[in-house]
Write an enzyme that holds these catalytic residues in place. Structure first.
Site, PDB file in Angstrom:
ATOM      1  N   GLU A 158       0.862  -1.182   0.000  1.00 34.95           N
ATOM      2  CA  GLU A 158       0.000   0.000   0.000  1.00 34.95           C
ATOM      3  C   GLU A 158       0.894   1.226   0.000  1.00 34.95           C
ATOM      4  O   GLU A 158       1.965   1.220   0.597  1.00 34.95           O
ATOM      5  CB  GLU A 158      -0.897   0.073   1.255  1.00 34.95           C
ATOM      6  N   TYR A 206       7.393   2.588  -7.683  1.00 34.28           N
ATOM      7  CA  TYR A 206       6.698   1.300  -7.772  1.00 34.28           C
ATOM      8  C   TYR A 206       6.184   1.054  -9.186  1.00 34.28           C
ATOM      9  O   TYR A 206       6.283  -0.071  -9.704  1.00 34.28           O
ATOM     10  CB  TYR A 206       5.549   1.227  -6.764  1.00 34.28           C
TER      11      TYR A 206
END
EC number: 2.3.1.266
Length: 156
Positions: A112, A124
């Site tokens: 998350e 990411y």
């Protein structure tokens, strides 16, 4: 100019209780709502994969914690010292976390990230993580507010 890291000279090893003073200090400098010492103690006691990265002089450069659940690894926390960000160490730690998950026989890595953490989101996404969902009001935020979490997955 960004330093070129001699990875052979970096110390990459399992996180120990003796590392936690440095880990908590780093955590407090890079996150607006840092984990507590108890969060790290609990993670170590639970047997999560927890690794630190230090330079040749022993300075803590970063760390990550990974929890394996059935066939999926959950990247719980990853951080690089504020002074060392943008020098490839985050990518190195992601590589190590993914390798750790593969070594445990996992099929994917889940994490998350705050939507406001655009730098981490870019890292990411460049790495290959895909957004798979959103957790409403997941993170504490300023003024007693909450911030959503973007849920991302990387298939192994």
């Amino acid at each position: 100019m960004k330093p070129v890291w001699d990875l052979a000279r970096l110390q990459y090893e399992p996180m120990q209780s003796s590392d936690l003073e440095d880990v908590v200090a780093l955590e407090q400098t890079v996150y607006p709502h840092p984990w507590s010492r108890a969060n790290f103690d609990d993670s170590l006691a639970s047997g999560y994969q927890a690794w630190v990265l230090r330079d040749a002089g022993g300075e803590l450069l970063g760390y990550f914690l990974l929890m394996a659940i059935v066939d999926e690894a959950h990247l719980l926390n990853v951080a690089v010292s504020a002074e060392r960000q943008g020098q490839g160490l985050g990518r190195f730690l992601l590589n190590q976390a993914v390798a750790c998950a593969r070594g445990l026989g996992m099929e994917s890595v889940l994490l998350e990230v705050r939507p406001s953490n655009t730098r981490a989101l870019e890292i990411y996404q460049r790495y290959g993580f895909q957004q798979i969902g959103r957790r409403k009001a997941y993170y504490p935020a300023a003024n007693q507010q909450r911030e959503d979490a973007i849920v991302m997955r990387f298939g192994l």
